[in-house]
Design a protein around this motif. Sequence first.
Motif, PDB file in Angstrom:
ATOM      1  N   HIS A 253       0.844  -1.193   0.000  1.00 17.24           N
ATOM      2  CA  HIS A 253       0.000   0.000   0.000  1.00 17.24           C
ATOM      3  C   HIS A 253       0.884   1.250   0.000  1.00 17.24           C
ATOM      4  N   PRO A 254       0.604   2.217  -0.882  1.00 18.29           N
ATOM      5  CA  PRO A 254       1.455   3.413  -0.935  1.00 18.29           C
ATOM      6  C   PRO A 254       1.512   4.152   0.395  1.00 18.29           C
ATOM      7  N   TYR A 255       0.432   4.111   1.180  1.00 13.11           N
ATOM      8  CA  TYR A 255       0.464   4.808   2.458  1.00 13.11           C
ATOM      9  C   TYR A 255       1.457   4.153   3.412  1.00 13.11           C
ATOM     10  N   THR A 256       1.410   2.816   3.473  1.00 14.34           N
ATOM     11  CA  THR A 256       2.370   2.118   4.338  1.00 14.34           C
ATOM     12  C   THR A 256       3.785   2.464   3.923  1.00 14.34           C
ATOM     13  N   GLU A 278       3.339  14.500   0.906  1.00 12.79           N
ATOM     14  CA  GLU A 278       2.827  15.868   0.892  1.00 12.79           C
ATOM     15  C   GLU A 278       1.482  15.931   1.590  1.00 12.79           C
ATOM     16  N   GLY A 279       1.134  17.122   2.062  1.00  8.01           N
ATOM     17  CA  GLY A 279      -0.190  17.335   2.633  1.00  8.01           C
ATOM     18  C   GLY A 279      -0.350  16.672   3.982  1.00  8.01           C
ATOM     19  N   GLU A 280      -1.565  16.724   4.494  1.00  2.69           N
ATOM     20  CA  GLU A 280      -1.837  16.198   5.824  1.00  2.69           C
ATOM     21  C   GLU A 280      -3.029  15.262   5.788  1.00  2.69           C
ATOM     22  N   VAL A 281      -3.239  14.570   6.898  1.00  5.72           N
ATOM     23  CA  VAL A 281      -4.383  13.682   6.995  1.00  5.72           C
ATOM     24  C   VAL A 281      -5.657  14.533   6.894  1.00  5.72           C
ATOM     25  N   PRO A 282      -6.548  14.218   5.942  1.00  8.11           N
ATOM     26  CA  PRO A 282      -7.788  15.000   5.846  1.00  8.11           C
ATOM     27  C   PRO A 282      -8.663  14.809   7.080  1.00  8.11           C
ATOM     28  N   SER A 283      -9.627  15.707   7.237  1.00 12.17           N
ATOM     29  CA  SER A 283     -10.510  15.610   8.396  1.00 12.17           C
ATOM     30  C   SER A 283     -11.336  14.328   8.329  1.00 12.17           C
ATOM     31  N   PRO A 284     -11.379  13.575   9.430  1.00 17.63           N
ATOM     32  CA  PRO A 284     -12.180  12.350   9.426  1.00 17.63           C
ATOM     33  C   PRO A 284     -13.686  12.644   9.370  1.00 17.63           C
ATOM     34  N   LEU A 285     -14.055  13.899   9.573  1.00 15.29           N
ATOM     35  CA  LEU A 285     -15.466  14.274   9.478  1.00 15.29           C
ATOM     36  C   LEU A 285     -15.935  14.191   8.034  1.00 15.29           C
ATOM     37  N   ASN A 286     -15.024  14.468   7.140  1.00 15.58           N
ATOM     38  CA  ASN A 286     -15.396  14.545   5.737  1.00 15.58           C
ATOM     39  C   ASN A 286     -14.275  13.929   4.902  1.00 15.58           C
ATOM     40  N   PRO A 287     -14.092  12.614   5.023  1.00 16.86           N
ATOM     41  CA  PRO A 287     -12.958  11.992   4.336  1.00 16.86           C
ATOM     42  C   PRO A 287     -13.139  12.036   2.826  1.00 16.86           C
ATOM     43  N   PRO A 288     -12.025  11.998   2.082  1.00 15.17           N
ATOM     44  CA  PRO A 288     -12.130  12.041   0.614  1.00 15.17           C
ATOM     45  C   PRO A 288     -12.966  10.865   0.100  1.00 15.17           C
ATOM     46  N   SER A 289     -13.618  11.079  -1.025  1.00 17.70           N
ATOM     47  CA  SER A 289     -14.424  10.003  -1.602  1.00 17.70           C
ATOM     48  C   SER A 289     -13.498   8.936  -2.169  1.00 17.70           C
ATOM     49  N   ARG A 296      -3.557  12.159  -1.227  1.00 22.99           N
ATOM     50  CA  ARG A 296      -2.124  12.322  -0.939  1.00 22.99           C
ATOM     51  C   ARG A 296      -1.283  11.290  -1.672  1.00 22.99           C
ATOM     52  N   CYS A 297      -1.935  10.382  -2.403  1.00 18.62           N
ATOM     53  CA  CYS A 297      -1.224   9.256  -2.981  1.00 18.62           C
ATOM     54  C   CYS A 297      -0.510   9.691  -4.257  1.00 18.62           C
ATOM     55  N   PRO A 298       0.790   9.404  -4.371  1.00 19.20           N
ATOM     56  CA  PRO A 298       1.508   9.794  -5.591  1.00 19.20           C
ATOM     57  C   PRO A 298       1.081   8.976  -6.810  1.00 19.20           C
ATOM     58  N   PHE A 299       0.361   7.874  -6.604  1.00 18.00           N
ATOM     59  CA  PHE A 299      -0.023   7.011  -7.712  1.00 18.00           C
ATOM     60  C   PHE A 299      -1.510   7.117  -8.051  1.00 18.00           C
ATOM     61  N   ALA A 300      -2.208   8.090  -7.464  1.00 22.92           N
ATOM     62  CA  ALA A 300      -3.668   8.106  -7.587  1.00 22.92           C
ATOM     63  C   ALA A 300      -4.120   8.225  -9.044  1.00 22.92           C
ATOM     64  N   GLN A 301      -5.111   7.440  -9.401  1.00 21.18           N
ATOM     65  CA  GLN A 301      -5.726   7.484 -10.730  1.00 21.18           C
ATOM     66  C   GLN A 301      -7.166   7.965 -10.556  1.00 21.18           C
ATOM     67  N   GLU A 302      -7.872   8.096 -11.681  1.00 17.29           N
ATOM     68  CA  GLU A 302      -9.265   8.531 -11.592  1.00 17.29           C
ATOM     69  C   GLU A 302     -10.109   7.582 -10.760  1.00 17.29           C
ATOM     70  N   GLN A 303      -9.877   6.298 -10.975  1.00 13.81           N
ATOM     71  CA  GLN A 303     -10.670   5.279 -10.301  1.00 13.81           C
ATOM     72  C   GLN A 303     -10.588   5.428  -8.782  1.00 13.81           C
ATOM     73  N   CYS A 304      -9.433   5.927  -8.295  1.00 21.12           N
ATOM     74  CA  CYS A 304      -9.197   5.964  -6.853  1.00 21.12           C
ATOM     75  C   CYS A 304     -10.143   6.910  -6.133  1.00 21.12           C
ATOM     76  N   SER A 305     -10.452   8.059  -6.768  1.00 20.85           N
ATOM     77  CA  SER A 305     -11.354   8.969  -6.065  1.00 20.85           C
ATOM     78  C   SER A 305     -12.812   8.610  -6.346  1.00 20.85           C
ATOM     79  N   ALA A 306     -13.056   7.700  -7.271  1.00 13.47           N
ATOM     80  CA  ALA A 306     -14.428   7.312  -7.579  1.00 13.47           C
ATOM     81  C   ALA A 306     -14.906   6.132  -6.736  1.00 13.47           C
TER      82      ALA A 306
END
Lengths: 346, 331
Positions: A253-256, A278-289, A296-306
């Motif tokens: 996992h890129p985070y690990t 880069e960046g910081e942990v987003p708020s757990p109240l409103n986590p990214p989709s 924050r992932c250097p490998f993020a693709q479109e599918q990842c935020s969907a």
Amino acid sequence: MPDTPILQVENLSKFFPVQRGLFRRTVGHVKAVNDVTFTVNKGECVGLVGESGCGKTTVARCLLRLVEPDQGRILLHGEQQTFDIASASRKEMLDVRRQMQIIFQDPFSSLDPRWRVTDVIAEPLIAQKIGRAEASRRVLDILPTVGLGAHFADRFPHELSGGERQRVSIARALVVSPPLVVADEPVSALDVSVRSQIINLLLDLQSQMNLTYVFIAHDLSIVKHISHRIAVMYLGRLVEFGTTQQVFEECKHPYTKALLASVLIPDPTHREQSYVLEGEVPSPLNPPSGCHFSTRCPFAQEQCSAEEPDLRDMGNGHLVRCHFAEDLDLSEGVFALPLATPSASA
Amino acid sequence: MPDSQPILEVLDLHVHFKMLAGVVRAVDGVNFTVERGRCLGIVGESGCGKSVTARSILRLLHSSQTSGQILYHPDGDDEPIDLVNLDPRGDAIRAIRGKDIAMIFQEPMTSLTPVYTIGEQIMESIRQHQDLSEEESQELAISMLNKVGIPDAERRFADYPHQMSGGMRQRVMIAIALCCEPRVLIADEPTTALDVTIQAQILRLIRSLQQDLDMSVIMITHDLSVIAQLADFVVVMYLGQMAEKAPVVELFQNPKHPYTQALLRSIVRPDTPPREQLHSISGSVPDPRNAPSGCRFRNRCPSVHDRCLEDPPVVEFGPQHTATCWLYVDE
């Protein structure tokens, strides 16, 4: 060691309501722990790591019902019977707490300043309806086990150093002889020279008393040292789970990987590491989709935020929550970012 | 750097606090030199006097008895200024504090005031030391926020500290410290309260700003990994005394003081065999009020000797490497 599960956590979730305004209306939920599943086998140490706000302490507190879990089951396989901690009655919890105890992070605030050491350690015994005389005897028995002399029994916490206090906390947890101990950051408040003493003590006690640990810490080198298996959490989700070897040497996992790369190496001739996330942990109240780490992932693709990835088994029980776990190249080169090395003779 | 010039010299510094229970000798005979553009690390456990040393440089300790010399060498050939002689509340130290020598503290949560915006807090420092108009100082403040990596700096300028995370607040602290382009930055455990990924960001920021601005840094920490990654020269302290000082590579490869040796052995390294017993130092740091006489490490030292009841000598091992220990003196 045969893999006999002692603790099974299944789909554990804890959402804290966020209330605002005059009428304390609930405007949202902090998903502190979101659908977490893992198993702890007898005699092993499972490490739980992640940054602040990832939910690791909430998991620990749910395990002992110090906070009420919202969903899921926590099965504790005791000597005679199996308990579901998430739905146990008060009376059953009394039995559960004889099987499972917790060591807290801060020995300066987890001991009542007005209680003598003997009272602190005897309290779980009194709660278990064991008589005063028997309790005092067992307190005197446990003190040498944690490296404290009998003269400590009548002292107050303010007379003790940080390391001694943490030994008292360990004695308090172990006095009911629980097979399972949850340790929530047991060494992070201690001085460097004392930290290794306490880790040695925890390792000794584990082999002597055949204990099982759930060990929570943010210091990865300590977790690596003590754990057989490691769970990595990010924003309430389990993102990777596997043996120490799998998580540290073959992480998928890129985070690990980013977490491991940000561990500082205590060697001045080796300053080339440090991939800086880069960046910081987003708020757990409103986590990214989608995948919570996608922002924050250097490998993020479109599918990842969907879509949110599932926790998938990559073989031999190595679980990873990433769409591209098979394909990513997490070798050093991708993450290396050189820092200046000091000249050998300054 | 071809020739190393000192910017700050601390000579035989003693800081004592008189308390009801007796005198606490928080710092007892500390000597070191900070060179231009270099990073000096001060490492030690709680009560070793590392923070008191830092604070006494800026004269932030009002109730202490300070003796010794702290010589600050300003640019050029001016006479050095002995900071110990300055009135802690006087104008002379105020002109240096925050301008020539700036400090960032451990707790980004408590070292910013909650009632002013971060912009106002940065501008306060700018207008204290620089003759700039409101607009100019605002511009400078925003450019500082950009420099320390705060995204969307113009908008965050009007934020209050509670609207920011711990890592962002520490960046604001660094921006405040750096807005007057100090010659020396004192960083007192700047990353202890932060997560590992944020710690890596902040340390890299300090390192790159140090190089860009040709600034000297005094990095105070209990974490030997931070020292290994950042410092050029290291002072190891124990209970107010200097145990050892050496260039960083020399210290890690050839430690001489038993305390330094034990500390280095007790840390978990990447190649430490898993689940094996770690080396540890017996006992714990004593209360500074009843520190042992002679060598203060003696009741925890594996190589303790009768001689250790007396104050240990400073032994030289190289041009810049000394340890304060009896071990290397023949009887």
